[in-house]
Design a protein around this motif. Sequence first.
Motif, mmCIF file in Angstrom:
data_model
loop_
_atom_site.group_PDB
_atom_site.id
_atom_site.type_symbol
_atom_site.label_atom_id
_atom_site.label_comp_id
_atom_site.label_asym_id
_atom_site.label_seq_id
_atom_site.Cartn_x
_atom_site.Cartn_y
_atom_site.Cartn_z
ATOM 1 N N TYR A 201 6.205 -15.814 5.956
ATOM 2 C CA TYR A 201 7.050 -16.233 7.135
ATOM 3 C C TYR A 201 7.229 -18.048 6.985
ATOM 4 C CZ TYR A 201 8.345 -18.004 11.776
ATOM 5 O OH TYR A 201 8.965 -18.352 12.792
ATOM 6 N N GLU A 202 8.495 -18.419 7.077
ATOM 7 C CA GLU A 202 8.397 -19.993 6.941
ATOM 8 C C GLU A 202 8.830 -20.671 8.302
ATOM 9 O OE1 GLU A 202 11.956 -20.113 4.270
ATOM 10 O OE2 GLU A 202 10.944 -18.658 2.850
ATOM 11 N N PRO A 203 7.932 -21.165 8.644
ATOM 12 C CA PRO A 203 8.001 -21.654 10.267
ATOM 13 C C PRO A 203 9.062 -22.715 10.543
ATOM 14 C CG PRO A 203 6.033 -22.418 8.927
ATOM 15 C CD PRO A 203 6.882 -21.714 8.180
ATOM 16 N N LYS A 204 9.585 -23.363 9.256
ATOM 17 C CA LYS A 204 10.659 -24.191 9.638
ATOM 18 C C LYS A 204 11.963 -23.668 9.727
ATOM 19 C CE LYS A 204 8.260 -28.237 7.378
ATOM 20 N NZ LYS A 204 6.919 -27.679 7.802
ATOM 21 N N THR A 205 12.366 -22.624 9.336
ATOM 22 C CA THR A 205 13.402 -21.894 9.340
ATOM 23 C C THR A 205 13.371 -20.632 10.077
ATOM 24 O OG1 THR A 205 13.022 -20.542 7.504
ATOM 25 C CG2 THR A 205 14.170 -22.765 6.941
ATOM 26 N N GLY A 206 12.216 -19.917 10.239
ATOM 27 C CA GLY A 206 12.104 -18.568 10.859
ATOM 28 C C GLY A 206 12.494 -17.362 9.866
ATOM 29 N N ALA A 207 12.678 -17.779 8.738
ATOM 30 C CA ALA A 207 12.630 -16.695 7.639
ATOM 31 C C ALA A 207 11.569 -15.875 7.513
ATOM 32 C CB ALA A 207 13.460 -17.198 6.161
ATOM 33 N N ALA A 208 11.859 -14.630 7.330
ATOM 34 C CA ALA A 208 10.591 -13.842 6.994
ATOM 35 C C ALA A 208 10.866 -12.793 5.919
ATOM 36 C CB ALA A 208 10.095 -13.036 8.103
ATOM 37 N N ALA A 209 9.867 -12.372 5.170
ATOM 38 C CA ALA A 209 9.972 -11.213 3.996
ATOM 39 C C ALA A 209 8.697 -10.503 4.099
ATOM 40 C CB ALA A 209 10.112 -12.054 2.554
ATOM 41 N N LEU A 210 9.115 -9.323 3.354
ATOM 42 C CA LEU A 210 8.060 -8.383 3.398
ATOM 43 C C LEU A 210 8.418 -7.555 1.995
ATOM 44 C CD1 LEU A 210 8.718 -5.258 4.375
ATOM 45 C CD2 LEU A 210 8.831 -6.450 6.400
ATOM 46 N N THR A 211 7.291 -6.998 1.424
ATOM 47 C CA THR A 211 7.354 -5.832 0.533
ATOM 48 C C THR A 211 6.043 -4.915 0.796
ATOM 49 O OG1 THR A 211 8.023 -7.551 -1.169
ATOM 50 C CG2 THR A 211 7.129 -5.356 -1.956
ATOM 51 N N VAL A 212 6.685 -3.653 1.087
ATOM 52 C CA VAL A 212 5.672 -2.684 1.070
ATOM 53 C C VAL A 212 5.054 -2.249 -0.068
ATOM 54 C CG1 VAL A 212 5.572 -0.221 1.769
ATOM 55 C CG2 VAL A 212 7.109 -1.433 2.852
ATOM 56 N N THR A 213 3.475 -2.374 0.020
ATOM 57 C CA THR A 213 2.774 -1.936 -1.038
ATOM 58 C C THR A 213 1.791 -0.736 -0.970
ATOM 59 O OG1 THR A 213 0.743 -3.236 0.160
ATOM 60 C CG2 THR A 213 2.171 -4.642 -1.182
ATOM 61 N N ALA A 214 1.904 0.090 0.119
ATOM 62 C CA ALA A 214 1.164 1.228 0.162
ATOM 63 C C ALA A 214 1.837 1.875 1.346
ATOM 64 C CB ALA A 214 -0.236 1.152 0.336
ATOM 65 N N PRO A 215 1.955 3.396 1.643
ATOM 66 C CA PRO A 215 1.601 4.285 0.634
ATOM 67 C C PRO A 215 2.394 4.296 -0.678
ATOM 68 C CG PRO A 215 2.736 5.435 2.251
ATOM 69 C CD PRO A 215 2.449 3.883 2.500
ATOM 70 N N GLU A 216 1.889 4.984 -1.808
ATOM 71 C CA GLU A 216 2.725 4.610 -2.976
ATOM 72 C C GLU A 216 4.219 5.272 -3.157
ATOM 73 O OE1 GLU A 216 2.235 6.477 -7.641
ATOM 74 O OE2 GLU A 216 0.387 5.642 -6.432
ATOM 75 N N THR A 217 4.423 6.223 -2.258
ATOM 76 C CA THR A 217 5.630 6.675 -2.191
ATOM 77 C C THR A 217 6.756 5.855 -1.445
ATOM 78 O OG1 THR A 217 4.958 7.775 0.216
ATOM 79 C CG2 THR A 217 4.787 9.148 -1.744
#
Length: 190
Positions: free
Chosen positions: A66-82
């Motif tokens: 999360y970038e507090p100055k812009t409000g941008a957020a990102a994610l990458t799912v790591t589990a479950p493997e499927t």
Amino acid sequence: MRPIRLLLPLLLCALALTACAPDRKPVQDALDFRSELGAAEKCSFTAEVTADCEGRVYRFAMDCSYEPKTGAAALTVTAPETIAGVAARMEGETGALTFDGASLELGRSAGGRVSPMELPRLLGGAWTQAYIDAESPEGDGCLATYRSVYGEGELVVDTVFSADRTPLRCELSADGEKALSAEIKNFTLS
């Protein structure tokens, strides 16, 4: 002289009660965390999420930022493997959720109001902008409650912090209905 005799016990009670007051302000740890986060370019963490979406319970892990100055957020799912590797980015508070490659449809929780994929943005937004409603001791750290307007309702984010103000776990509720919870690990500010 009689009014002073009646007033004296009340003043002594008031003085005794001030001795019970804590040394810190009621929400000081949450405010200090907000200042630290606001001064950073980005926070990153791993979230082990449990979400009840339309009657089904999902458990998964994701790396979040999360970038507090812009409000941008990102994610990458790591589990479950499927579903590992599914990635998404959200720009600003009302920006679109975009996926890199495949998309993941889990449904929505809290009566269709919250998507688990919004976790990084909702947490970051609460920590940096929401009203800090309460703070209470929790183990060696504290539990802070954040409240904000969410659509036409209210979003409540309860976050447990360690003694050094590192987020450990959270629970998000929309209009009084639990949306999701997460264990937070590897939290860093950069």
